[in-house]
Write a protein that holds these residues in place. Sequence first.
Motif, PDB file in Angstrom:
ATOM      1  N   GLY A 147      13.772  -5.047  65.995  1.00  0.00           N
ATOM      2  CA  GLY A 147      13.189  -3.723  65.873  1.00  0.00           C
ATOM      3  C   GLY A 147      14.301  -2.792  65.449  1.00  0.00           C
ATOM      4  N   ILE A 148      14.013  -1.958  64.470  1.00  0.00           N
ATOM      5  CA  ILE A 148      15.008  -1.029  63.959  1.00  0.00           C
ATOM      6  C   ILE A 148      14.531   0.391  64.197  1.00  0.00           C
ATOM      7  CG2 ILE A 148      16.346  -0.299  61.961  1.00  0.00           C
ATOM      8  CD1 ILE A 148      16.804  -3.191  62.855  1.00  0.00           C
ATOM      9  N   GLU A 196      17.749  12.051  69.306  1.00  0.00           N
ATOM     10  CA  GLU A 196      16.308  11.886  69.469  1.00  0.00           C
ATOM     11  C   GLU A 196      15.781  10.819  68.511  1.00  0.00           C
ATOM     12  OE1 GLU A 196      13.936  15.251  68.414  1.00  0.00           O
ATOM     13  OE2 GLU A 196      14.963  15.589  66.515  1.00  0.00           O
ATOM     14  N   GLY A 197      14.769  10.109  68.979  1.00  0.00           N
ATOM     15  CA  GLY A 197      14.152   9.094  68.146  1.00  0.00           C
ATOM     16  C   GLY A 197      13.314   9.712  67.053  1.00  0.00           C
ATOM     17  N   VAL A 198      13.414   9.128  65.868  1.00  0.00           N
ATOM     18  CA  VAL A 198      12.665   9.608  64.705  1.00  0.00           C
ATOM     19  C   VAL A 198      11.576   8.619  64.312  1.00  0.00           C
ATOM     20  CG1 VAL A 198      12.842  10.226  62.262  1.00  0.00           C
ATOM     21  CG2 VAL A 198      14.658  10.887  63.856  1.00  0.00           C
ATOM     22  N   SER A 199      11.959   7.340  64.216  1.00  0.00           N
ATOM     23  CA  SER A 199      10.988   6.341  63.791  1.00  0.00           C
ATOM     24  C   SER A 199      11.491   4.949  64.175  1.00  0.00           C
ATOM     25  CB  SER A 199      10.764   6.425  62.276  1.00  0.00           C
ATOM     26  OG  SER A 199       9.727   5.555  61.873  1.00  0.00           O
ATOM     27  N   PHE A 200      10.554   3.990  64.166  1.00  0.00           N
ATOM     28  CA  PHE A 200      10.870   2.618  64.567  1.00  0.00           C
ATOM     29  C   PHE A 200       9.977   1.669  63.793  1.00  0.00           C
ATOM     30  CE2 PHE A 200      12.109  -0.690  67.555  1.00  0.00           C
ATOM     31  CZ  PHE A 200      11.022  -1.544  67.556  1.00  0.00           C
ATOM     32  N   ILE A 201      10.546   0.501  63.471  1.00  0.00           N
ATOM     33  CA  ILE A 201       9.740  -0.540  62.857  1.00  0.00           C
ATOM     34  C   ILE A 201      10.109  -1.876  63.473  1.00  0.00           C
ATOM     35  CG2 ILE A 201      11.376  -0.889  60.931  1.00  0.00           C
ATOM     36  CD1 ILE A 201       8.844  -1.405  59.159  1.00  0.00           C
ATOM     37  N   SER A 202       9.092  -2.692  63.728  1.00  0.00           N
ATOM     38  CA  SER A 202       9.305  -4.056  64.168  1.00  0.00           C
ATOM     39  C   SER A 202       9.183  -4.971  62.947  1.00  0.00           C
ATOM     40  CB  SER A 202       8.260  -4.456  65.210  1.00  0.00           C
ATOM     41  OG  SER A 202       8.276  -5.848  65.412  1.00  0.00           O
ATOM     42  N   THR A 203      10.228  -5.726  62.651  1.00  0.00           N
ATOM     43  CA  THR A 203      10.148  -6.625  61.495  1.00  0.00           C
ATOM     44  C   THR A 203       9.338  -7.872  61.824  1.00  0.00           C
ATOM     45  OG1 THR A 203      12.192  -7.776  62.068  1.00  0.00           O
ATOM     46  CG2 THR A 203      12.387  -5.834  60.664  1.00  0.00           C
ATOM     47  N   THR A 204       8.973  -8.031  63.092  1.00  0.00           N
ATOM     48  CA  THR A 204       8.175  -9.179  63.513  1.00  0.00           C
ATOM     49  C   THR A 204       6.683  -8.876  63.386  1.00  0.00           C
ATOM     50  OG1 THR A 204       9.895  -9.893  65.041  1.00  0.00           O
ATOM     51  CG2 THR A 204       7.682 -10.746  65.407  1.00  0.00           C
ATOM     52  N   SER A 205       6.276  -7.761  63.972  1.00  0.00           N
ATOM     53  CA  SER A 205       4.854  -7.417  63.981  1.00  0.00           C
ATOM     54  C   SER A 205       4.467  -6.432  62.883  1.00  0.00           C
ATOM     55  CB  SER A 205       4.470  -6.796  65.326  1.00  0.00           C
ATOM     56  OG  SER A 205       5.105  -5.533  65.485  1.00  0.00           O
ATOM     57  N   PRO A 226      12.097  -6.525  68.826  1.00  0.00           N
ATOM     58  CA  PRO A 226      10.944  -6.233  67.975  1.00  0.00           C
ATOM     59  C   PRO A 226       9.671  -5.965  68.775  1.00  0.00           C
ATOM     60  CG  PRO A 226      11.357  -8.576  67.998  1.00  0.00           C
ATOM     61  CD  PRO A 226      12.484  -7.942  68.751  1.00  0.00           C
ATOM     62  N   TYR A 227       9.747  -6.166  70.109  1.00  0.00           N
ATOM     63  CA  TYR A 227       8.542  -6.042  70.943  1.00  0.00           C
ATOM     64  C   TYR A 227       8.509  -4.741  71.739  1.00  0.00           C
ATOM     65  CZ  TYR A 227       8.622 -10.939  69.723  1.00  0.00           C
ATOM     66  OH  TYR A 227       8.684 -12.108  69.030  1.00  0.00           O
ATOM     67  N   VAL A 228       9.393  -3.819  71.405  1.00  0.00           N
ATOM     68  CA  VAL A 228       9.387  -2.522  72.087  1.00  0.00           C
ATOM     69  C   VAL A 228       8.058  -1.813  71.816  1.00  0.00           C
ATOM     70  CG1 VAL A 228      10.516  -0.268  72.151  1.00  0.00           C
ATOM     71  CG2 VAL A 228      11.883  -2.335  71.969  1.00  0.00           C
ATOM     72  N   ASP A 229       7.526  -1.143  72.848  1.00  0.00           N
ATOM     73  CA  ASP A 229       6.226  -0.496  72.666  1.00  0.00           C
ATOM     74  C   ASP A 229       6.377   0.931  72.156  1.00  0.00           C
ATOM     75  OD1 ASP A 229       5.721   0.011  76.248  1.00  0.00           O
ATOM     76  OD2 ASP A 229       6.883   1.167  74.816  1.00  0.00           O
ATOM     77  N   ASN A 230       5.253   1.611  72.065  1.00  0.00           N
ATOM     78  CA  ASN A 230       5.235   2.902  71.371  1.00  0.00           C
ATOM     79  C   ASN A 230       5.803   4.044  72.186  1.00  0.00           C
ATOM     80  OD1 ASN A 230       3.213   3.179  73.186  1.00  0.00           O
ATOM     81  ND2 ASN A 230       1.585   3.603  71.717  1.00  0.00           N
ATOM     82  N   THR A 231       6.312   3.768  73.369  1.00  0.00           N
ATOM     83  CA  THR A 231       7.081   4.782  74.097  1.00  0.00           C
ATOM     84  C   THR A 231       8.506   4.313  74.327  1.00  0.00           C
ATOM     85  OG1 THR A 231       6.261   3.907  76.192  1.00  0.00           O
ATOM     86  CG2 THR A 231       5.088   5.797  75.262  1.00  0.00           C
ATOM     87  N   GLY A 232       8.685   3.018  74.520  1.00  0.00           N
ATOM     88  CA  GLY A 232      10.013   2.478  74.790  1.00  0.00           C
ATOM     89  C   GLY A 232      10.989   2.650  73.658  1.00  0.00           C
ATOM     90  N   TRP A 233      10.468   2.732  72.440  1.00  0.00           N
ATOM     91  CA  TRP A 233      11.371   2.826  71.297  1.00  0.00           C
ATOM     92  C   TRP A 233      12.158   4.141  71.302  1.00  0.00           C
ATOM     93  CZ3 TRP A 233      11.390   6.487  67.354  1.00  0.00           C
ATOM     94  CH2 TRP A 233      10.282   7.345  67.297  1.00  0.00           C
ATOM     95  N   LEU A 234      11.689   5.122  72.019  1.00  0.00           N
ATOM     96  CA  LEU A 234      12.337   6.427  72.019  1.00  0.00           C
ATOM     97  C   LEU A 234      13.620   6.468  72.851  1.00  0.00           C
ATOM     98  CD1 LEU A 234       9.098   8.547  72.405  1.00  0.00           C
ATOM     99  CD2 LEU A 234      10.682   8.683  70.466  1.00  0.00           C
ATOM    100  N   ASN A 235      13.818   5.464  73.699  1.00  0.00           N
ATOM    101  CA  ASN A 235      14.979   5.480  74.594  1.00  0.00           C
ATOM    102  C   ASN A 235      16.192   4.890  73.889  1.00  0.00           C
ATOM    103  OD1 ASN A 235      16.830   5.337  76.614  1.00  0.00           O
ATOM    104  ND2 ASN A 235      15.594   4.104  77.991  1.00  0.00           N
TER     105      ASN A 235
END
Length: 125
Positions: A31-32, A44-53, A99-108
């Motif tokens: 996950g990037i 602060e988090g801006v965006s995230f992508i999982s290359t797996t899902s 790559p399995y971080v959820d839609n809130t965890g990615w912000l940390n």
Amino acid sequence: QLQASGGGLVQAGGSLRLACAASGGTFDYYGIGWFRQAPRKEREGVSFISTTSGATYYANSVRGRFTISTDEDKTMVYLQMNSLKPEDTGVYYCATNSPYVDNTGWLNPLGYDRWGRGTLVTVSS
């Protein structure tokens, strides 16, 4: 090692495309996240992508203006930034996570283990 590039000076309403390179490897099974830090503010988090899902997440402040993507080989992650605003100014960083971080965890930011050098984005009014 990660390397962010593509920053620069742009007028409000303009566009930039940032790139994050995986030197010597790929982003497959990662996950990037893109983060930014303005002067005297927290990162602060801006965006995230999982290359797996293929899942993508966006901060509310950039949703609809920014788009995150990868290339076919998964060696690059891009952040297309349109309709830029002065409040988008800051140093932008890319970092790796599960790559399995959820839609809130990615912000940390503490969940990310590798960080690239940032690239400065300055949006003038």
